[in-house]
Design a protein around this motif. Structure first.
Motif, PDB file in Angstrom:
ATOM      1  N   VAL A 157       0.963  -1.242   0.072  1.00  0.00           N
ATOM      2  CA  VAL A 157       0.013  -0.034  -0.051  1.00  0.00           C
ATOM      3  C   VAL A 157       1.031   1.322   0.061  1.00  0.00           C
ATOM      4  O   VAL A 157       0.585   2.125  -0.670  1.00  0.00           O
ATOM      5  N   ILE A 180       1.873   4.908  -2.521  1.00  0.00           N
ATOM      6  CA  ILE A 180       1.667   6.117  -2.428  1.00  0.00           C
ATOM      7  C   ILE A 180       2.888   7.084  -2.265  1.00  0.00           C
ATOM      8  O   ILE A 180       2.819   8.454  -2.941  1.00  0.00           O
ATOM      9  N   LEU A 200      -3.460   6.158  -8.109  1.00  0.00           N
ATOM     10  CA  LEU A 200      -3.079   5.916  -6.744  1.00  0.00           C
ATOM     11  C   LEU A 200      -4.287   5.601  -5.860  1.00  0.00           C
ATOM     12  O   LEU A 200      -4.136   4.856  -4.829  1.00  0.00           O
ATOM     13  N   VAL A 210      -4.633   1.836  -3.851  1.00  0.00           N
ATOM     14  CA  VAL A 210      -4.531   1.804  -2.551  1.00  0.00           C
ATOM     15  C   VAL A 210      -5.927   1.183  -2.025  1.00  0.00           C
ATOM     16  O   VAL A 210      -5.991   0.350  -1.107  1.00  0.00           O
ATOM     17  N   SER A 251      -6.134  -2.407  -0.008  1.00  0.00           N
ATOM     18  CA  SER A 251      -6.549  -2.328   1.146  1.00  0.00           C
ATOM     19  C   SER A 251      -7.867  -3.476   1.506  1.00  0.00           C
ATOM     20  O   SER A 251      -7.714  -4.204   2.459  1.00  0.00           O
ATOM     21  N   VAL A 282      -6.064   4.794   5.432  1.00  0.00           N
ATOM     22  CA  VAL A 282      -5.076   4.608   4.490  1.00  0.00           C
ATOM     23  C   VAL A 282      -5.695   5.303   3.072  1.00  0.00           C
ATOM     24  O   VAL A 282      -5.200   5.947   2.157  1.00  0.00           O
ATOM     25  N   ALA A 283      -7.077   5.090   2.676  1.00  0.00           N
ATOM     26  CA  ALA A 283      -7.777   5.461   1.560  1.00  0.00           C
ATOM     27  C   ALA A 283      -7.642   6.915   1.486  1.00  0.00           C
ATOM     28  O   ALA A 283      -7.741   7.641   0.715  1.00  0.00           O
ATOM     29  N   SER A 293      -4.492   8.461   0.874  1.00  0.00           N
ATOM     30  CA  SER A 293      -3.973   8.423  -0.413  1.00  0.00           C
ATOM     31  C   SER A 293      -4.751   9.481  -1.461  1.00  0.00           C
ATOM     32  O   SER A 293      -4.291   9.944  -2.380  1.00  0.00           O
TER      33      SER A 293
END
Length: 631
Positions: A208, A212, A281, A285, A289, A328-329, A332
């Motif tokens: 992941v 990034i 991206l 991601v 994920s 995390v999303a 990103s």
């Protein structure tokens, strides 16, 4: 007068401007003429603006942690609901857990409010402080800087880039920090719940983070290019609208639409790559994920069936896993905006770090309390660097002023005569120290002007340019531009002396009348009389008149000349002359040719002694009694 530069230019120059628009970041220098900024300088630079508000920054971080930890603790609430509520069929315990969840949610929401308010305030404040710093620096740069860089490009950096930075500091950065805390906290809570499944999740982290970092760097580079294209567009809009009379007079609208369209499409071309990388991206991601969560859920379900963990623990783990994936999303998504802000910040840093090209001494000297106005040019040499004067390009053509020696006595009235490009306007610029001499010196009352602070030096001059400058404010504010403490009565007296009161009285709002951008509501003669009134009110020991009556009709010219005659009493006056009436009233005439003084004397003396002056007088001095030249 300098040749006017307008959008009505050759296609080749437009093509060159488009192809060499400020997008190319070279190792030595960008196409805008700025030195590129190290990426590492961005965060520390922003930090200097946050430092005065460290208390608010710390408070925002505290509330960020409170809100994030509160959300993370909800996972334990989910575990308790499943293990102690649903599976044990305990209604009262379920009620207690729900109340606990509501309380945690209330705490988190309060923390979110405080964090959002503080971060948004900091974004606005930092943006405002950056604008103040940039504007303060721009005011210190000489006209030479603006002659080499289009003002539209500067305005784009000053407005669009600082607005983007404001958005990122106030929102995107806050979201990124919150999401980062959530990711770290979520992983810790996942580890507490199940080390085995957490280990499996961590195996997916490099997959992941890799996209990034890789795509984030690409987005930053392309964002910088995109911002530069926007700056080029802003510069073109500023130019065409500023010169709209010329555009429409020559029916150049269709061509300008084409050129504008080319610049808009250039922005789109630059944006396509950025959008593509950001899209890749975000989607990559998200996919990685969710894939990691699905695989871990599959493993966790088998562990529940084997009795290794409870259903509540699996539910809590999945809650944290989803929270981490969502964070995390979010990272990103906002990383692209942060990278755009990094590119914009680099452009702002370039402005702020542009060297001030007029050096000042650490301890400037002081002028006498009463400045007499004695001026002396001593072996002055000067060369422009790609600057235009009189429509003649001097860059690379050697000295514009060559070994000039002139002494002007206090209260002397001196006229400067010469062909376009002879250096007349350059002398005005050098007197006010808008440029640095190549060699030699200029003295005011025996003091080298290089040893004075630029502000104290320029306070000794009252300037009336050939193209009168009118600001977008009232008559009152325009006239007292050089003397802010003047009363309205004093402003009116100056306007009466400049014969401006007669048309100001016709305005509905009188001296409070708004004159519009660049004085669009005034005629050329009215603008010039406002400029003369400004000089009269300033009451400074040295007058610089660049054909101050050129835009007046015959009647108005006679009236203003009377005002100027009284104004010039006991004042050193330098006049760039194109009319015989101005020349013959001067105490002395200086004839300039290619930056050199070739003759000096009165009109009658020069008619007899200088062939160049005779030729210039007969061909270029606009006079109604040219027949008197031979007398």
């Amino acid at each position: 007068m300098s040749q006017q530069t307008s959008p009505v230019s050759s296609q080749s120059s437009e093509t060159t401007a488009a192809s060499k628009s400020p997008n190319t970041v070279a190792n030595d220098k960008t196409a805008t003429g700025f030195d590129p900024v190290s990426r590492r300088a961005v965060l520390p630079w922003i930090g200097t603006f946050l430092k005065p508000y460290r208390a608010k920054v710390i408070a925002a971080i505290i509330f960020l942690f409170i809100g994030s930890l509160a959300w993370l603790s909800l996972g334990q609430g989910v575990r308790l609901m499943v293990d102690e509520g649903f599976l044990q069929d305990n209604g009262s315990r379920l009620n207690q857990i729900i109340l606990l969840v509501v309380g945690i949610t209330a705490l988190s929401s309060s923390a979110i409010f405080c964090r959002f308010y503080l971060m948004t305030w900091l974004g606005e404040r930092v943006s405002a402080d950056i604008r103040l710093k940039v504007y303060d620096h721009l005011l210190k740069l000489s006209p030479g800087f603006y002659a080499k860089l289009r003002t539209g490009e500067v305005i784009s950096r000053f407005t669009a880039d600082s607005t983007l930075l404001q958005s990122v500091v106030g929102q995107s950065l806050s979201m990124a920090l919150r999401s980062s805390v959530t990711v770290i906290g979520g992983i810790v809570m996942m580890a507490i719940t199940s080390l085995k499944m957490t280990g499996l999740v961590l195996l997916a982290v490099p997959m992941v983070l890799g996209p990034i970092f890789f795509f984030g760097r690409k987005v930053r580079d392309l964002s910088r290019k995109s911002q530069d294209r926007v700056g080029d567009l802003g510069a073109y809009v500023d130019e065409t609208l500023h010169e709209i009379h010329t555009v429409q007079a020559y029916s150049h609208e269709d061509r300008d639409r084409e050129l504008f369209n080319d610049r808009v499409e250039a922005i789109m071309d630059a944006a396509k790559g950025r959008i593509m990388y950001r899209s890749i991206l975000i989607s990559l991601v998200m996919f990685l994920s969710i894939l990691a969560i699905a695989l871990v859920t599959w493993v966790g379900a088998h562990d529940v069936m084997s009795g290794s963990i409870t259903g509540g623990e699996l539910s809590a783990f999945m809650f944290y896993a989803v929270m981490v994936a969502g964070s995390v999303a979010t990272i990103s998504e906002v990383i692209g905006e942060i990278q755009r802000a990094a590119g914009a910040t680099e452009r702002l840093i370039e402005l702020v770090e542009t060297p001030i090209d007029i050096p000042t001494v650490a301890e400037p000297q002081s002028l006498p309390a009463m400045v007499r106005g004695e001026l002396a040019f001593k072996q002055v040499h000067f060369a422009y660097s790609n600057i235009r004067e009189g429509g003649v390009e001097h860059g690379g053509e050697g000295d514009v002023i060559r070994g000039l020696d002139i002494h002007i006595k206090p209260a002397e009235r001196v006229a400067l005569v010469g062909a376009s490009g002879a250096g007349k306007s350059t002398l005005f610029e050098l007197l006010q120290r808008f440029y640095v001499l190549k060699s030699g010196s200029i003295e005011l009352d025996g003091v080298d002007i290089a040893q004075l602070s630029p502000q104290s030096l320029r306070q000794q001059y009252a300037l009336v340019p050939q193209e009168s400058v009118i600001f977008a404010c009232s008559v009152l504010e325009n006239v007292r531009y050089g003397r802010l403490d003047a009363t309205e009565a004093e402003v009116k007296q100056a306007c009466i002396a400049a014969r401006a009161d007669e048309f100001i009285a016709d305005f509905t709002d009188g001296y409070q009348t708004y004159l519009g951008e660049r004085g669009v509501r005034l005629s050329g003669g009215q603008k010039q009389r406002i400029a003369i009134a400004r000089a009269i009110l300033a009451d400074r020991p040295i007058l610089l008149l660049d054909e101050a009556t050129s835009a007046l009709d015959a009647i108005s010219e006679q009236k203003v000349k009377q005002a100027l005659d009284s104004l010039m009493v006991n004042k050193t006056t330098l006049i760039i002359a194109h009319r015989l009436a101005t020349v013959i009233n001067a105490d002395r005439i200086l004839v300039l040719d290619k930056g050199q003084l070739v003759a000096s004397g009165t009109h009658k003396e020069l008619i007899q002694s200088s062939a160049l002056y005779r030729e210039f007088a007969s061909l270029q001095l606009l006079t109604e009694d040219a027949a008197g030249l031979s007398s």
